[in-house]
Design a protein around this motif. Structure first.
Motif, PDB file in Angstrom:
ATOM      1  N   LEU A   1     -17.617 -21.030 -27.249  1.00 45.72           N
ATOM      2  CA  LEU A   1     -18.220 -21.429 -28.527  1.00 45.72           C
ATOM      3  C   LEU A   1     -19.685 -21.703 -28.269  1.00 45.72           C
ATOM      4  N   ARG A   2     -20.550 -21.117 -29.079  1.00 43.87           N
ATOM      5  CA  ARG A   2     -21.989 -21.230 -28.857  1.00 43.87           C
ATOM      6  C   ARG A   2     -22.586 -22.308 -29.758  1.00 43.87           C
ATOM      7  N   THR A   3     -23.766 -22.060 -30.307  1.00 45.98           N
ATOM      8  CA  THR A   3     -24.472 -23.090 -31.076  1.00 45.98           C
ATOM      9  C   THR A   3     -24.304 -22.834 -32.583  1.00 45.98           C
TER      10      THR A   3
ATOM     11  N   SER B   1     -27.149 -28.029 -24.267  1.00 48.81           N
ATOM     12  CA  SER B   1     -27.216 -29.493 -24.292  1.00 48.81           C
ATOM     13  C   SER B   1     -25.845 -30.146 -24.100  1.00 48.81           C
ATOM     14  N   VAL B   2     -24.804 -29.536 -24.678  1.00 52.02           N
ATOM     15  CA  VAL B   2     -23.483 -30.173 -24.595  1.00 52.02           C
ATOM     16  C   VAL B   2     -22.904 -30.051 -23.185  1.00 52.02           C
ATOM     17  N   SER B   3     -23.054 -28.881 -22.579  1.00 52.36           N
ATOM     18  CA  SER B   3     -22.514 -28.724 -21.208  1.00 52.36           C
ATOM     19  C   SER B   3     -23.254 -29.661 -20.250  1.00 52.36           C
ATOM     20  N   TYR B   4     -24.561 -29.843 -20.483  1.00 48.99           N
ATOM     21  CA  TYR B   4     -25.310 -30.750 -19.608  1.00 48.99           C
ATOM     22  C   TYR B   4     -24.776 -32.168 -19.760  1.00 48.99           C
ATOM     23  N   SER B   5     -24.558 -32.610 -21.002  1.00 49.60           N
ATOM     24  CA  SER B   5     -24.135 -33.997 -21.180  1.00 49.60           C
ATOM     25  C   SER B   5     -22.688 -34.227 -20.751  1.00 49.60           C
TER      26      SER B   5
END
Ligand SMILES: [Zn+2]
Length: 423
Positions: free
Chosen positions: A280-282, A194-198
Motif C-alpha cells: 500500500l503506497r501513499t 514516513s510510516v515505515s520509518y516510524s
C-alpha cells in the motif's frame, strides 16, 4: 426452465445510466430484455431495486492448487469467486510446483472444469519461476494456457525476458509482469516512506516497482509483445504506462481494489491483512490510480486474490506472507467506496471487471442483451455484506474486511442456465 427476472436495473459498459427492464432466460440464453415481458410458465424473480450486471472476470487469482491446498483449492477458489459475482478466473503460475509445463496446465484446467465457473490458467515464463531458463511456452499454450507470467517475481534477467517476449509475441500470448527490482526491495515488508520509518519496518521503495516497469515497457516496445502490467501501485508507474500507450506500446494494466482503498498508514496497527506486494503506497498514489481508472488508463480491475492461512498471517508483520484474499470483497468494496458515492458509475465496473478482461483473451463479453449468454449478477445495493468466516467461501480469511460490513450484496449469480448462487 424459464426464469423471468422482473423489474431490474440493467447495467452496461456503454453508459452510466441503468435501464429498467425484465430479463427472460431459458437454457442459458437471454430470450428477451424489455419492459413488461409476458412469459407463461416462467419462474418470476422480483428484482425491484436490484442491479443486473454482466458477471465479472478476474485475471489475477492465486488458486494455490497444486501445493498449498491448506490455503485454497481450485474448488474453493471457484466458490469464493461465485460468492463475489465472478464467473471466470485466470489462475497464476506460482503454485508448488509452479505451472511451468503443458502437463501441469492440463492438470489444473481439468480440475477447473469440475467447478461451475470458467477456470483458465497462466503458465510460468521461466522454469520454476527462477529467471534462469524459459518454460515451454508453445507447449503450454497448446495445452490451454492463456497468459504467461512468473507472477510475484519479475524475470530478473533482461535478456531472458526479451526472448520470452519474442516467444509471447509469436504465440500471441499476453506476458504479465510483476514489477520489482529485487535488490531495491530486499528486506522490505511495506512501502518505504514516513510510516515505515516510524514503525521501524523495512521498506519497498516506489522506484523498485517503477524501474522494473520502465524496463518492461521498453522491452515490449522493442519486441512488439503484448505486455500486461500487474497491480500497478504508484503514480509514477501509472503515468509511465499512460505515456507508453500514447507511444503505441502494446501494454495493458490492472489495478487491485486494495491499492485504491487503502494506503500505508493502514499498516500503523501492524495488521498483516494490510501486507501485500506491491505494498500500500501513499494517498497521493491512491488518487493517481483512481484518476487512471476513471480516465481509462487502467484496462482492467483484478482482485489479486492471495489466500494465506491464519497461522501464517498471525505471524508478526515482518514475517507474515504478502497478500490478501479479494474475490469475495472486490465488488461490494468498489460499490461501497465509489459507486454508492457517485465517484464512478456501474459502466466502469462492467467495462473494467467484466468486458475488457474477457477481451484481453479474445473471449466474448457477456452483456445482458437479447440472444446473449445468460451470465450475470443480481446485486442488491440496499442490502449489506458482512464478511464473516461463515459468509466467505474461500478457505482463507486474510482480508482487511474480515467481520466488517460493506454496502451492497451479490444476491444471485447466473451462468449456463443455472443459478449458481442465490440468497
Ligand atoms: Zn498476485
Amino acid at each position: 426452465m424459464k426464469r423471468l427476472y422482473r423489474n431490474g436495473q440493467i447495467a452496461s459498459e456503454d453508459s452510466p445510466k441503468l435501464t429498467a427492464a425484465d430479463v427472460l432466460v431459458e437454457d442459458g440464453r437471454i430470450l428477451g430484455v424489455g419492459l413488461r415481458i409476458q412469459a407463461e410458465g416462467a419462474e418470476v424473480i422480483d428484482c425491484t431495486g436490484r442491479i443486473l450486471l454482466p458477471a465479472l472476470f478476474d485475471l489475477h487469482v492465486h488458486a494455490r492448487e497444486p501445493g498449498s491446498e491448506n490455503k485454497e483449492t481450485i474448488a474453493t477458489c471457484a466458490e469464493a469467486a461465485i460468492n463475489g459475482g465472478i464467473t471466470g478466473i485466470v489462475m497464476q503460475s506460482n503454485t508448488s510446483p509452479a505451472i511451468d509445463t503443458s502437463g501441469l496446465v492440463r492438470a489444473v484446467l481439468d480440475l477447473g472444469r469440475k467447478t461451475k465457473i470458467a477456470v483458465h490458467t497462466a503458465g510460468a515464463i521461466t522454469k520454476g519461476r527462477k529467471s534462469e531458463e524459459l518454460a515451454p511456452i508453445g507447449a503450454m499454450k497448446a495445452a490451454g494456457a492463456i497468459m504467461i507470467t512468473d507472477n510475484d517475481v519479475p524475470v530478473h534477467n533482461a535478456q531472458l525476458l526479451r526472448i520470452a517476449m519474442e516467444y509471447a509475441r509469436n504465440f500471441d500470448l499476453p506476458l504479465a509482469s510483476h514489477c520489482e527490482v529485487k535488490e531495491l526491495s530486499a528486506g522490505g515488508v511495506m512501502h518505504e516512506g514516513s510510516v515505515s520509518y516510524s514503525l521501524g519496518l523495512g521498506g519497498i521503495p516506489a522506484c523498485s516497482e517503477e524501474i522494473c516497469l520502465e524496463r518492461d515497457l521498453r522491452l515490449a516496445q522493442f519486441t512488439g509483445a503484448r505486455l500486461h502490467i500487474q497491480h500497478v501501485s504508484t503514480k509514477i508507474g501509472i503515468n509511465a504506462i499512460r505515456r507508453a500507450k500514447k507511444d503505441g506500446v502494446r501494454v495493458t494494466c490492472e489495478v487491485a481494489p486494495h491499492h485504491l482503498l487503502f494506503d500505508h498508514t493502514h499498516v500503523g496497527s501492524y495488521d498483516t491483512n494490510y501486507k501485500m506486494n506491491p505494498p500500500l503506497r501513499t494517498p497521493e498514489d491512491n488518487a493517481a490510480l483512481l484518476e487512471a481508472l476513471i480516465d481509462g488508463t487502467f484496462d482492467v480491475i483484478t482482485s489479486d486474490h492471495a489466500p494465506h492461512t491464519e497461522f501464517e498471517k498471525n505471524n508478526d508483520f515482518a514475517s507474515a506472507p504478502f497478500g490478501i484474499t479479494g474475490l469475495e470483497t472486490a465488488l461490494p468494496s468498489l460499490f461501497d467506496h465509489f459507486i454508492s458515492k457517485g465517484v464512478f458509475g456501474w459502466d466502469l465496473i462492467v467495462k473494467r471487471y467484466s468486458a475488457e478482461p474477457r477481451r484481453l483473451f479474445k473471449f466474448d463479453p457477456v452483456p445482458i442483451q437479447k440472444g446473449g449468454t445468460a451470465e450475470f449478477i443480481v446485486f442488491n445495493p440496499a442490502a449489506t455484506s458482512t464478511f464473516t468466516r461463515d459468509f466467505m467461501k474461500s478457505k482463507s480469511i486474510n482480508t482487511p474486511f474480515l467481520n466488517k460490513t460493506l454496502q451492497g450484496l451479490v444476491e444471485r449469480v447466473i451462468r449456463n442456465g443455472e443459478e449458481i448462487l442465490s440468497r
